[in-house]
Design a protein around this motif. Structure first.
Motif, PDB file in Angstrom:
ATOM      1  N   THR A   1       0.828  -1.214   0.000  1.00 37.78           N
ATOM      2  CA  THR A   1       0.000   0.000   0.000  1.00 37.78           C
ATOM      3  C   THR A   1       0.858   1.258   0.000  1.00 37.78           C
ATOM      4  OG1 THR A   1      -1.707  -1.205   1.219  1.00 37.78           O
ATOM      5  CG2 THR A   1      -1.849   1.200   1.198  1.00 37.78           C
ATOM      6  N   THR A   2       1.879   1.275   0.872  1.00 41.44           N
ATOM      7  CA  THR A   2       2.754   2.447   0.938  1.00 41.44           C
ATOM      8  C   THR A   2       3.532   2.628  -0.349  1.00 41.44           C
ATOM      9  OG1 THR A   2       2.979   2.131   3.324  1.00 41.44           O
ATOM     10  CG2 THR A   2       4.614   3.524   2.251  1.00 41.44           C
ATOM     11  N   LEU A   3       4.030   1.545  -0.901  1.00 38.02           N
ATOM     12  CA  LEU A   3       4.795   1.628  -2.155  1.00 38.02           C
ATOM     13  C   LEU A   3       3.917   2.152  -3.294  1.00 38.02           C
ATOM     14  CD1 LEU A   3       7.234   1.106  -3.927  1.00 38.02           C
ATOM     15  CD2 LEU A   3       6.607  -1.305  -4.004  1.00 38.02           C
ATOM     16  N   GLN A   4       2.698   1.665  -3.382  1.00 43.54           N
ATOM     17  CA  GLN A   4       1.803   2.097  -4.442  1.00 43.54           C
ATOM     18  C   GLN A   4       1.442   3.570  -4.286  1.00 43.54           C
ATOM     19  OE1 GLN A   4       1.336  -0.192  -6.688  1.00 43.54           O
ATOM     20  NE2 GLN A   4       0.139   1.062  -8.108  1.00 43.54           N
ATOM     21  N   ALA A   5       1.250   4.011  -3.038  1.00 41.17           N
ATOM     22  CA  ALA A   5       0.908   5.417  -2.801  1.00 41.17           C
ATOM     23  C   ALA A   5       2.048   6.339  -3.230  1.00 41.17           C
ATOM     24  CB  ALA A   5       0.582   5.615  -1.327  1.00 41.17           C
ATOM     25  N   ILE A   6       3.294   5.925  -2.992  1.00 39.72           N
ATOM     26  CA  ILE A   6       4.438   6.755  -3.382  1.00 39.72           C
ATOM     27  C   ILE A   6       4.597   6.756  -4.905  1.00 39.72           C
ATOM     28  CG2 ILE A   6       6.950   6.944  -3.227  1.00 39.72           C
ATOM     29  CD1 ILE A   6       6.733   5.917  -0.374  1.00 39.72           C
ATOM     30  N   ARG A   7       4.360   5.609  -5.543  1.00 37.71           N
ATOM     31  CA  ARG A   7       4.441   5.558  -7.002  1.00 37.71           C
ATOM     32  C   ARG A   7       3.400   6.479  -7.646  1.00 37.71           C
ATOM     33  NH1 ARG A   7       7.465   1.794  -9.608  1.00 37.71           N
ATOM     34  NH2 ARG A   7       8.222  -0.037  -8.452  1.00 37.71           N
ATOM     35  N   GLU A   8       2.190   6.487  -7.105  1.00 36.74           N
ATOM     36  CA  GLU A   8       1.104   7.266  -7.687  1.00 36.74           C
ATOM     37  C   GLU A   8       1.007   8.674  -7.111  1.00 36.74           C
ATOM     38  OE1 GLU A   8      -2.296   4.885  -6.926  1.00 36.74           O
ATOM     39  OE2 GLU A   8      -1.712   3.274  -8.310  1.00 36.74           O
ATOM     40  N   ARG A   9       1.938   9.024  -6.219  1.00 35.67           N
ATOM     41  CA  ARG A   9       1.991  10.342  -5.591  1.00 35.67           C
ATOM     42  C   ARG A   9       0.715  10.664  -4.808  1.00 35.67           C
ATOM     43  NH1 ARG A   9       4.903  14.225 -10.166  1.00 35.67           N
ATOM     44  NH2 ARG A   9       6.808  12.968 -10.374  1.00 35.67           N
ATOM     45  N   THR A  10       0.164   9.638  -4.186  1.00 37.05           N
ATOM     46  CA  THR A  10      -1.009   9.835  -3.333  1.00 37.05           C
ATOM     47  C   THR A  10      -0.654   9.673  -1.863  1.00 37.05           C
ATOM     48  OG1 THR A  10      -1.602   7.483  -3.588  1.00 37.05           O
ATOM     49  CG2 THR A  10      -2.576   9.064  -5.142  1.00 37.05           C
ATOM     50  N   HIS A  11       0.636   9.572  -1.562  1.00 41.71           N
ATOM     51  CA  HIS A  11       1.071   9.445  -0.176  1.00 41.71           C
ATOM     52  C   HIS A  11       0.741  10.726   0.584  1.00 41.71           C
ATOM     53  CE1 HIS A  11       3.966   9.095   3.226  1.00 41.71           C
ATOM     54  NE2 HIS A  11       3.714   7.802   3.089  1.00 41.71           N
ATOM     55  N   TRP A  12       0.395  10.586   1.862  1.00 39.45           N
ATOM     56  CA  TRP A  12      -0.036  11.760   2.633  1.00 39.45           C
ATOM     57  C   TRP A  12       1.060  12.814   2.743  1.00 39.45           C
ATOM     58  CZ3 TRP A  12       2.560  13.200   7.039  1.00 39.45           C
ATOM     59  CH2 TRP A  12       3.447  12.262   7.577  1.00 39.45           C
ATOM     60  N   ASN A  13       2.334  12.403   2.591  1.00 41.92           N
ATOM     61  CA  ASN A  13       3.443  13.351   2.714  1.00 41.92           C
ATOM     62  C   ASN A  13       4.228  13.454   1.420  1.00 41.92           C
ATOM     63  OD1 ASN A  13       5.086  15.194   4.090  1.00 41.92           O
ATOM     64  ND2 ASN A  13       6.522  13.599   4.730  1.00 41.92           N
ATOM     65  N   SER A  14       3.541  13.337   0.298  1.00 40.83           N
ATOM     66  CA  SER A  14       4.237  13.350  -0.997  1.00 40.83           C
ATOM     67  C   SER A  14       5.010  14.640  -1.217  1.00 40.83           C
ATOM     68  CB  SER A  14       3.223  13.158  -2.135  1.00 40.83           C
ATOM     69  OG  SER A  14       2.673  11.861  -2.091  1.00 40.83           O
TER      70      SER A  14
END
Length: 237
Positions: free
Chosen positions: A133-146
């Motif tokens: 989940t964390t890896l996918q969020a960083i790839r898609e730039r949807t991480h809370w702290n992008s």
């Protein structure tokens, strides 16, 4: 504790009930305190534990017990097992990340995604101990702290070793399909290598050489010398 028998308390219960060994001998063999062995004999410790026969399990021999019963200063020795178990194979699972380093994992993931796009998700998860989940969020730039993430080398951060990183990168490179750039220089075609070699200047340098030569011949010599400054003799008084 490495030389202790299997199920030390259960083994101590059996030795107390079936031998005349001293509490010290049993405690030394089972890696227990003599008072704990005395408590087993008094029924105050290890109540409800069924005794384990060390002779049946191959950890002691009857001769060793008889020797220890006859000589109170003798220390019981574990019997050498005749069955050699293969060493446990270490499995490569998710890497444990210390609490002090977990906040750096998103920066390390971003660095790996940018600098080694050939790495698969499973490889990145093994290197830094992250989740899908964390890896996918960083790839898609949807991480809370992008917006606050900065790519940082996971080796410098101490999240993985350089050996592990090189291993995963090399393995990813082997799995990647070959491209035209990876194939390098190829052999020339037979048509090119068997053609007639150039023998004249025109064939070597092309038609442009002929054209340049003709242009040089058309140059007007008079126009060339007319541009030269005229020579005057010195003025006379």
């Amino acid at each position: 504790m490495s030389n202790a028998p299997l199920m030390p308390k259960a083994t101590a219960v059996w030795l107390v009930e079936n031998t005349s060994l001293t509490f010290e001998q049993i405690a030394d063999f089972c890696k227990l305190h003599p008072l704990e062995v005395k408590g087993i004999a008094d029924g105050e410790v290890a109540t409800g534990i069924k005794g384990h026969d060390p002779i049946t399990s191959g950890q002691l021999t009857r001769e060793e017990i008889a020797l220890a019963e006859g000589t109170k200063s003798h220390h019981l020795q574990l019997a050498v097992s005749k069955v050699r178990l293969p060493p446990a194979k270490k499995t490569r699972g998710a890497r444990y990340t210390p609490l002090s380093r977990r906040q750096d994992r998103p920066n390390a993931i971003l660095w790996l995604v940018r600098n080694h796009p050939e790495l698969k998700d499973a490889q990145i998860m093994r290197l830094v101990g992250t989740t899908k989940t964390t890896l996918q969020a960083i790839r898609e730039r949807t991480h809370w702290n992008s917006a606050g993430l900065a790519p940082m080398d996971p080796v410098t951060l101490g999240l993985c070793s350089q050996i592990d990183l090189d291993f995963e990168v090399n393995r990813a490179a082997k799995d990647r399909p070959a491209t035209e750039a990876d194939r390098g220089q190829t052999l020339l075609s037979a048509e090119y290598t068997t053609q007639k070699p150039a023998s004249t200047q025109a064939e070597v340098f092309g038609a442009s050489a002929k054209a340049e030569k003709r242009d040089d011949e058309r140059v007007d010599l008079a126009s060339v010398f007319s541009k030269q400054p005229a020579h005057h003799d010195g003025d006379k008084d």
